[in-house]
Design a protein around this motif. Sequence first.
Motif, PDB file in Angstrom:
ATOM      1  N   ASP A  55      62.473 -15.989  -8.741  1.00  0.00           N
ATOM      2  CA  ASP A  55      63.668 -15.200  -8.406  1.00  0.00           C
ATOM      3  C   ASP A  55      64.904 -15.733  -9.139  1.00  0.00           C
ATOM      4  O   ASP A  55      65.700 -14.954  -9.677  1.00  0.00           O
ATOM      5  CB  ASP A  55      63.910 -15.226  -6.892  1.00  0.00           C
ATOM      6  CG  ASP A  55      62.862 -14.419  -6.131  1.00  0.00           C
ATOM      7  OD1 ASP A  55      62.186 -13.584  -6.775  1.00  0.00           O
ATOM      8  OD2 ASP A  55      62.724 -14.626  -4.914  1.00  0.00           O
ATOM      9  N   GLU A  56      65.066 -17.052  -9.134  1.00  0.00           N
ATOM     10  CA  GLU A  56      66.224 -17.630  -9.820  1.00  0.00           C
ATOM     11  C   GLU A  56      66.122 -17.388 -11.328  1.00  0.00           C
ATOM     12  O   GLU A  56      67.137 -17.132 -11.999  1.00  0.00           O
ATOM     13  CB  GLU A  56      66.337 -19.122  -9.535  1.00  0.00           C
ATOM     14  CG  GLU A  56      67.627 -19.738 -10.097  1.00  0.00           C
ATOM     15  CD  GLU A  56      67.810 -21.205  -9.752  1.00  0.00           C
ATOM     16  OE1 GLU A  56      68.827 -21.781 -10.206  1.00  0.00           O
ATOM     17  OE2 GLU A  56      66.937 -21.776  -9.061  1.00  0.00           O
ATOM     18  N   ASN A  97      68.898 -11.858 -16.068  1.00  0.00           N
ATOM     19  CA  ASN A  97      69.816 -10.727 -15.942  1.00  0.00           C
ATOM     20  C   ASN A  97      71.225 -11.111 -16.418  1.00  0.00           C
ATOM     21  O   ASN A  97      71.923 -10.316 -17.054  1.00  0.00           O
ATOM     22  CB  ASN A  97      69.868 -10.249 -14.482  1.00  0.00           C
ATOM     23  CG  ASN A  97      68.595  -9.508 -14.074  1.00  0.00           C
ATOM     24  OD1 ASN A  97      67.889  -8.953 -14.926  1.00  0.00           O
ATOM     25  ND2 ASN A  97      68.295  -9.511 -12.779  1.00  0.00           N
ATOM     26  N   GLU A  98      71.634 -12.346 -16.089  1.00  0.00           N
ATOM     27  CA  GLU A  98      72.953 -12.817 -16.525  1.00  0.00           C
ATOM     28  C   GLU A  98      72.998 -12.956 -18.046  1.00  0.00           C
ATOM     29  O   GLU A  98      73.999 -12.597 -18.684  1.00  0.00           O
ATOM     30  CB  GLU A  98      73.283 -14.155 -15.867  1.00  0.00           C
ATOM     31  CG  GLU A  98      74.723 -14.592 -16.061  1.00  0.00           C
ATOM     32  CD  GLU A  98      75.081 -15.822 -15.249  1.00  0.00           C
ATOM     33  OE1 GLU A  98      76.179 -16.368 -15.473  1.00  0.00           O
ATOM     34  OE2 GLU A  98      74.265 -16.242 -14.391  1.00  0.00           O
ATOM     35  N   ARG A 102      64.628 -14.796 -12.815  1.00  0.00           N
ATOM     36  CA  ARG A 102      64.982 -13.398 -13.085  1.00  0.00           C
ATOM     37  C   ARG A 102      66.494 -13.192 -13.017  1.00  0.00           C
ATOM     38  O   ARG A 102      67.080 -12.471 -13.852  1.00  0.00           O
ATOM     39  CB  ARG A 102      64.279 -12.486 -12.071  1.00  0.00           C
ATOM     40  CG  ARG A 102      62.780 -12.377 -12.244  1.00  0.00           C
ATOM     41  CD  ARG A 102      62.215 -11.231 -11.410  1.00  0.00           C
ATOM     42  NE  ARG A 102      60.760 -11.227 -11.427  1.00  0.00           N
ATOM     43  CZ  ARG A 102      59.997 -11.789 -10.489  1.00  0.00           C
ATOM     44  NH1 ARG A 102      60.558 -12.407  -9.453  1.00  0.00           N
ATOM     45  NH2 ARG A 102      58.676 -11.730 -10.588  1.00  0.00           N
ATOM     46  N   LYS A 103      67.128 -13.797 -12.020  1.00  0.00           N
ATOM     47  CA  LYS A 103      68.578 -13.676 -11.879  1.00  0.00           C
ATOM     48  C   LYS A 103      69.293 -14.226 -13.118  1.00  0.00           C
ATOM     49  O   LYS A 103      70.260 -13.627 -13.626  1.00  0.00           O
ATOM     50  CB  LYS A 103      69.030 -14.429 -10.629  1.00  0.00           C
ATOM     51  CG  LYS A 103      70.516 -14.342 -10.344  1.00  0.00           C
ATOM     52  CD  LYS A 103      70.873 -15.107  -9.073  1.00  0.00           C
ATOM     53  CE  LYS A 103      72.374 -15.059  -8.817  1.00  0.00           C
ATOM     54  NZ  LYS A 103      72.747 -15.833  -7.597  1.00  0.00           N
ATOM     55  N   LEU A 104      68.797 -15.336 -13.609  1.00  0.00           N
ATOM     56  CA  LEU A 104      69.407 -15.960 -14.783  1.00  0.00           C
ATOM     57  C   LEU A 104      69.208 -15.095 -16.025  1.00  0.00           C
ATOM     58  O   LEU A 104      70.134 -14.924 -16.836  1.00  0.00           O
ATOM     59  CB  LEU A 104      68.789 -17.339 -15.002  1.00  0.00           C
ATOM     60  CG  LEU A 104      69.411 -18.222 -16.096  1.00  0.00           C
ATOM     61  CD1 LEU A 104      70.897 -18.417 -15.868  1.00  0.00           C
ATOM     62  CD2 LEU A 104      68.709 -19.574 -16.147  1.00  0.00           C
TER      63      LEU A 104
END
Length: 579
Positions: A551-552, A558-559, A554-556
């Motif tokens: 999850d982290e 996206n950033e 994927r979030k990164l």
Amino acid sequence: MLSGRSKFKQVRHLVVLAALAAVLGGCVTAPVEAPKAIRTGVQPLDRLQVAIVPPERDLQAQLMAGDFALAASDLKGASEAYGRAAPLSDDPKVAARATELALAVHDQAAAGKALDRWAALGAKPAELAAGRARMALDRGDTAEAQRQLEALVATGDPDAWREFGRILVTARDAAQAGVLLERIATPQRLPNDSTAWLAMSELGENLGRHDYAKTVGDAALARFHDGTTYAWAGQQKFRAGDKEGAKKLFAKAVAKDPKNPRLRLAYATLLIQGGDEKAATKLLASGPQNGDTYAMRMTLAARAGDKVAIRRLYDEIRKQPDDVQADNAFTLGQLAELLGKQEDALDWYAAVGDDDPRIFDASVRSAVILHLQGKDDDAHEIVAELQTTYADRPEQLRKAFAVDGELYMDARRFDAAVDAYDKALRVKPDDTDMLYGRGLAYAEAGRIDQAVADFRKVLELKPGDVEASNALGYTLADNDRDLGEAQSLIQAARAARPDDPSVADSWGWLKFRQGQLDQAESTLRGAWAQRKDADIGVHLAEVLWSRGQHDEARKLLNEVRRIDPKNAALQKTERKLNP
């Protein structure tokens, strides 16, 4: 399209004209049956005689030969030609040039003859003394050089002390020149002109005569009390390590002559070196402006990210008369770029004059803007024109090819970038900047062996180069090759630049390749906190994914996508993580 409004110099062609001598001659014979009455004497063409001047006696031929030799940087050939021209000409300028060239190639005999001819044609006493002094210095005759230099300054010629300085600064033996400076340029002999005193003090510094330079500088300050003497005293204080003393003297210099832009620039530079950029900005904004004050004010505003100051300066210059705007067109173009006014910037860069030393840079900036606008054909057209215009100037030609390479790199046309860097290297083989650029292009194109070879060549030419060490170490690590060597290279780069996030990224990625995930994550997190760079973010995301923190990760990613949606590493990692 910018090319329609841009100005570019034409390629200069050297046309060599050869003089051809034709000899008229021949005979006229009468017809066989011609009446005798027709031949009344010698025919006109029979009387015609053409005088041919031997080349060594042809003044114009010798002058032309001398000028062609100078154009080819053949000083010896030019000296010989002017040496032959001097006795043929009644122009003292020819004898003066012959003297100068003979001295330049250290031909004492030729210099003596040319100087004698110059004297016969009316050379001034100061000119003769200067020539004889240079001859004496060239053969190491200090006593004669001193006699002639003393005769030079005693003439009272307005340029005598300036010529005195030129002779000593070009002397072959700096120690000999220093001795003569101290013997002749004494406070008792120097004229009542602060410029001469400061010139001698500066010459003393350049010749390593620091005590003499300080003595004359202090005496000039005590005698003249003007802005330039205070400024020179400030420079001497600064060189001696007394920065506070230097600032006080520069403040006095500006107070004495507040309208002098050069003094304000010098003081502002000192303030900037001391870290007080705000005071430097305020100082530069006061008083009359010139191109240098505008340029430094722009640099300071850009460095501070002060959009208000940038806008204010842009408007200030645009309110000036047309000739001032034209003289500062390059600065206005940079300011427009900083304000995001790309079309205005293109117009200002197009207004930079052909004789402006910044014309090359203006063309480069225009190409970059057009590239950013997606007009790559126009951008490369400008660069191609630069390559033609500067074909006979290797440094600019190399830079033009380098710009082409950078534009292709940014467009991810790596093979084209390699070709551009190849051309730059043909202009200047073993240029480490071009080798480094080509190495990056090879690496991005997946031509790893060639990339490694270029980075190794850079390190061979510049041992310990930080960028090359980091690039080679990263390239080896990224391709799981020679990880021990990669570690040594990146460690060396980290020792040189411990706070550089690019080097930290290489180290973190190496640790990931070595399976040391804790160290990889902590290093990459630190680099990402320092700089939100797409490549660093992608590397950290891959480490996190490998540790099960999907999850982290994927979030990164996206950033990273928001920062650089076309990033190659991002696309490659997303394909790998989401097949």
